[in-house]
Design a protein around this motif. Sequence first.
Motif, PDB file in Angstrom:
ATOM      1  N   GLY A  42     -64.471  31.005  -1.322  1.00 47.53           N
ATOM      2  CA  GLY A  42     -65.239  31.526  -2.607  1.00 47.53           C
ATOM      3  C   GLY A  42     -66.449  30.495  -2.670  1.00 47.53           C
ATOM      4  O   GLY A  42     -67.209  30.609  -3.475  1.00 47.53           O
ATOM      5  N   ALA A  43     -66.538  29.213  -2.046  1.00 49.06           N
ATOM      6  CA  ALA A  43     -67.690  28.312  -2.004  1.00 49.06           C
ATOM      7  C   ALA A  43     -68.852  29.234  -1.511  1.00 49.06           C
ATOM      8  O   ALA A  43     -68.878  29.999  -0.524  1.00 49.06           O
ATOM      9  N   VAL A  44     -70.049  28.980  -2.223  1.00 50.59           N
ATOM     10  CA  VAL A  44     -71.388  29.567  -1.733  1.00 50.59           C
ATOM     11  C   VAL A  44     -71.816  28.737  -0.316  1.00 50.59           C
ATOM     12  O   VAL A  44     -72.423  29.322   0.389  1.00 50.59           O
ATOM     13  N   ALA A  45     -71.154  27.929  -0.057  1.00 50.89           N
ATOM     14  CA  ALA A  45     -71.564  27.076   1.244  1.00 50.89           C
ATOM     15  C   ALA A  45     -70.391  26.085   1.658  1.00 50.89           C
ATOM     16  O   ALA A  45     -70.106  25.632   0.506  1.00 50.89           O
ATOM     17  N   ALA A  46     -70.183  25.877   2.921  1.00 53.30           N
ATOM     18  CA  ALA A  46     -69.216  24.922   3.111  1.00 53.30           C
ATOM     19  C   ALA A  46     -69.603  24.041   4.535  1.00 53.30           C
ATOM     20  O   ALA A  46     -70.248  24.615   5.296  1.00 53.30           O
ATOM     21  N   LEU A  47     -69.545  22.652   4.214  1.00 52.38           N
ATOM     22  CA  LEU A  47     -69.911  22.036   5.483  1.00 52.38           C
ATOM     23  C   LEU A  47     -68.825  20.843   5.850  1.00 52.38           C
ATOM     24  O   LEU A  47     -68.235  20.223   4.869  1.00 52.38           O
ATOM     25  N   GLU A  48     -68.662  20.637   6.973  1.00 54.02           N
ATOM     26  CA  GLU A  48     -67.656  19.561   7.696  1.00 54.02           C
ATOM     27  C   GLU A  48     -68.519  18.446   8.072  1.00 54.02           C
ATOM     28  O   GLU A  48     -69.539  18.786   8.695  1.00 54.02           O
ATOM     29  N   CYS A  49     -68.110  17.493   7.949  1.00 57.35           N
ATOM     30  CA  CYS A  49     -68.988  16.246   8.233  1.00 57.35           C
ATOM     31  C   CYS A  49     -68.266  15.008   8.665  1.00 57.35           C
ATOM     32  O   CYS A  49     -67.017  14.626   8.434  1.00 57.35           O
ATOM     33  N   ARG A  50     -68.889  14.210   9.430  1.00 59.05           N
ATOM     34  CA  ARG A  50     -68.335  13.080  10.210  1.00 59.05           C
ATOM     35  C   ARG A  50     -69.186  12.025   9.630  1.00 59.05           C
ATOM     36  O   ARG A  50     -70.372  12.137   9.965  1.00 59.05           O
ATOM     37  N   THR A  51     -68.526  10.929   9.172  1.00 59.95           N
ATOM     38  CA  THR A  51     -69.200   9.702   8.637  1.00 59.95           C
ATOM     39  C   THR A  51     -70.154   9.088   9.690  1.00 59.95           C
ATOM     40  O   THR A  51     -69.595   8.785  10.752  1.00 59.95           O
ATOM     41  N   THR A  52     -71.520   8.903   9.372  1.00 57.53           N
ATOM     42  CA  THR A  52     -72.486   8.195  10.236  1.00 57.53           C
ATOM     43  C   THR A  52     -72.661   6.878   9.850  1.00 57.53           C
ATOM     44  O   THR A  52     -73.104   6.024  10.465  1.00 57.53           O
ATOM     45  N   ALA A  53     -72.666   6.711   8.406  1.00 54.52           N
ATOM     46  CA  ALA A  53     -73.200   5.376   7.642  1.00 54.52           C
ATOM     47  C   ALA A  53     -72.612   5.486   6.441  1.00 54.52           C
ATOM     48  O   ALA A  53     -72.506   6.388   5.763  1.00 54.52           O
ATOM     49  N   VAL A  54     -72.288   4.422   5.964  1.00 50.85           N
ATOM     50  CA  VAL A  54     -71.976   3.937   4.600  1.00 50.85           C
ATOM     51  C   VAL A  54     -72.949   2.754   3.906  1.00 50.85           C
ATOM     52  O   VAL A  54     -73.041   1.844   4.582  1.00 50.85           O
ATOM     53  N   HIS A  55     -73.717   3.103   3.161  1.00 51.93           N
ATOM     54  CA  HIS A  55     -74.569   2.149   2.553  1.00 51.93           C
ATOM     55  C   HIS A  55     -74.337   1.832   1.100  1.00 51.93           C
ATOM     56  O   HIS A  55     -73.721   2.663   0.209  1.00 51.93           O
ATOM     57  N   ASP A  56     -74.821   0.573   0.723  1.00 54.86           N
ATOM     58  CA  ASP A  56     -74.332   0.024  -0.702  1.00 54.86           C
ATOM     59  C   ASP A  56     -75.336   0.720  -1.541  1.00 54.86           C
ATOM     60  O   ASP A  56     -76.633   0.783  -1.202  1.00 54.86           O
ATOM     61  N   GLY A  57     -75.012   1.382  -2.725  1.00 53.16           N
ATOM     62  CA  GLY A  57     -75.776   1.955  -3.670  1.00 53.16           C
ATOM     63  C   GLY A  57     -75.329   1.274  -4.855  1.00 53.16           C
ATOM     64  O   GLY A  57     -75.238   2.105  -5.931  1.00 53.16           O
ATOM     65  N   GLY A  58     -75.353   0.085  -5.253  1.00 50.98           N
ATOM     66  CA  GLY A  58     -74.859  -0.428  -6.397  1.00 50.98           C
ATOM     67  C   GLY A  58     -73.574  -0.335  -6.711  1.00 50.98           C
ATOM     68  O   GLY A  58     -72.640  -0.665  -5.975  1.00 50.98           O
ATOM     69  N   ASP A  59     -73.142   0.444  -7.731  1.00 50.05           N
ATOM     70  CA  ASP A  59     -71.596   0.872  -8.170  1.00 50.05           C
ATOM     71  C   ASP A  59     -71.417   2.091  -7.597  1.00 50.05           C
ATOM     72  O   ASP A  59     -70.132   2.467  -7.526  1.00 50.05           O
ATOM     73  N   HIS A  60     -72.163   2.506  -6.500  1.00 53.53           N
ATOM     74  CA  HIS A  60     -71.639   3.837  -5.652  1.00 53.53           C
ATOM     75  C   HIS A  60     -72.052   3.231  -4.139  1.00 53.53           C
ATOM     76  O   HIS A  60     -72.675   2.250  -3.877  1.00 53.53           O
ATOM     77  N   SER A  61     -71.377   3.958  -3.257  1.00 51.43           N
ATOM     78  CA  SER A  61     -71.478   3.991  -1.838  1.00 51.43           C
ATOM     79  C   SER A  61     -72.167   5.288  -1.393  1.00 51.43           C
ATOM     80  O   SER A  61     -71.816   6.323  -2.095  1.00 51.43           O
ATOM     81  N   ILE A  62     -73.333   5.314  -0.595  1.00 51.42           N
ATOM     82  CA  ILE A  62     -74.192   6.330  -0.269  1.00 51.42           C
ATOM     83  C   ILE A  62     -73.407   6.477   1.137  1.00 51.42           C
ATOM     84  O   ILE A  62     -73.771   5.866   2.061  1.00 51.42           O
ATOM     85  N   ILE A  63     -72.672   7.754   1.201  1.00 54.23           N
ATOM     86  CA  ILE A  63     -71.922   7.924   2.616  1.00 54.23           C
ATOM     87  C   ILE A  63     -72.854   9.090   3.225  1.00 54.23           C
ATOM     88  O   ILE A  63     -72.987  10.142   2.776  1.00 54.23           O
ATOM     89  N   VAL A  64     -73.367   8.802   4.330  1.00 54.70           N
ATOM     90  CA  VAL A  64     -74.161  10.096   5.299  1.00 54.70           C
ATOM     91  C   VAL A  64     -73.068  10.492   6.244  1.00 54.70           C
ATOM     92  O   VAL A  64     -72.336   9.670   6.810  1.00 54.70           O
ATOM     93  N   GLY A  65     -73.204  11.872   6.351  1.00 48.32           N
ATOM     94  CA  GLY A  65     -72.385  12.319   7.347  1.00 48.32           C
ATOM     95  C   GLY A  65     -73.234  13.401   8.158  1.00 48.32           C
ATOM     96  O   GLY A  65     -74.403  13.924   7.781  1.00 48.32           O
ATOM     97  N   GLU A  66     -72.674  13.390   9.420  1.00 46.36           N
ATOM     98  CA  GLU A  66     -73.361  14.281  10.394  1.00 46.36           C
ATOM     99  C   GLU A  66     -72.725  15.699  10.286  1.00 46.36           C
ATOM    100  O   GLU A  66     -71.284  15.723  10.090  1.00 46.36           O
ATOM    101  N   VAL A  67     -73.350  16.607  10.116  1.00 42.02           N
ATOM    102  CA  VAL A  67     -72.525  18.132   9.833  1.00 42.02           C
ATOM    103  C   VAL A  67     -72.110  18.493  11.356  1.00 42.02           C
ATOM    104  O   VAL A  67     -72.895  18.749  11.976  1.00 42.02           O
ATOM    105  N   VAL A  68     -70.794  18.683  11.242  1.00 42.75           N
ATOM    106  CA  VAL A  68     -70.252  19.283  12.537  1.00 42.75           C
ATOM    107  C   VAL A  68     -69.672  20.866  12.267  1.00 42.75           C
ATOM    108  O   VAL A  68     -69.523  21.469  13.491  1.00 42.75           O
ATOM    109  N   SER A  69     -69.686  21.330  11.265  1.00 40.27           N
ATOM    110  CA  SER A  69     -69.316  22.887  11.301  1.00 40.27           C
ATOM    111  C   SER A  69     -69.995  23.115   9.868  1.00 40.27           C
ATOM    112  O   SER A  69     -70.156  22.401   8.582  1.00 40.27           O
TER     113      SER A  69
END
Length: 167
Positions: free
Chosen positions: A118-145
């Motif tokens: 029922g999702a309006v969109a679905a993406l599968e990702c593989r992490t390409t980078a994790v960056h410091d974002g203060g109290d969060h991490s910014i997780i970048v992923g390449e869309v593989v599906s």
Amino acid sequence: MDDEAVELRRAAFRRAVGRFATGVAIVTTVVDGTDHAMTVNAFTSVSLDPLLVLVCVEKVARFHEWVVDAGQWAVSVLPDHMRDASQWFATRGRMLDGQLQGWDHVRGPVTGAPVFAGAVAALECRTTAVHDGGDHSIIVGEVVSLDVPDACAPPLLFYEGRYRELA
């Protein structure tokens, strides 16, 4: 700056950035055969070449360690009728065993991470980078599906600290 001034500044910041309407999604991953999930609204596209997205995850969240360690994950962009799922997967301290029981989902064909039916969109990702974002991490992923199973369903929106509907 004293503690009271810091809290006032944080409250003003939350009000200011809360004026930016966002969609709501659930990010999932699998670690050692156990499913993990978390509601997010800090999710966005980054690049068309290559296809990249990012999600921001609070460092103290249990999900943080799992998504970073797994290195792959799925994003289910929620329709407006899935507000209850959004609220459940945003609940801190909820049980982990069987947390997806009762929620209709399938396994992503590439990562095996749960994708909500029922999702309006679905993406599968593989992490390409994790960056410091203060109290969060910014997780970048390449869309593989990716899939857009119900493009006509209205999205679940969040604005000024509340769920909203399109007019």
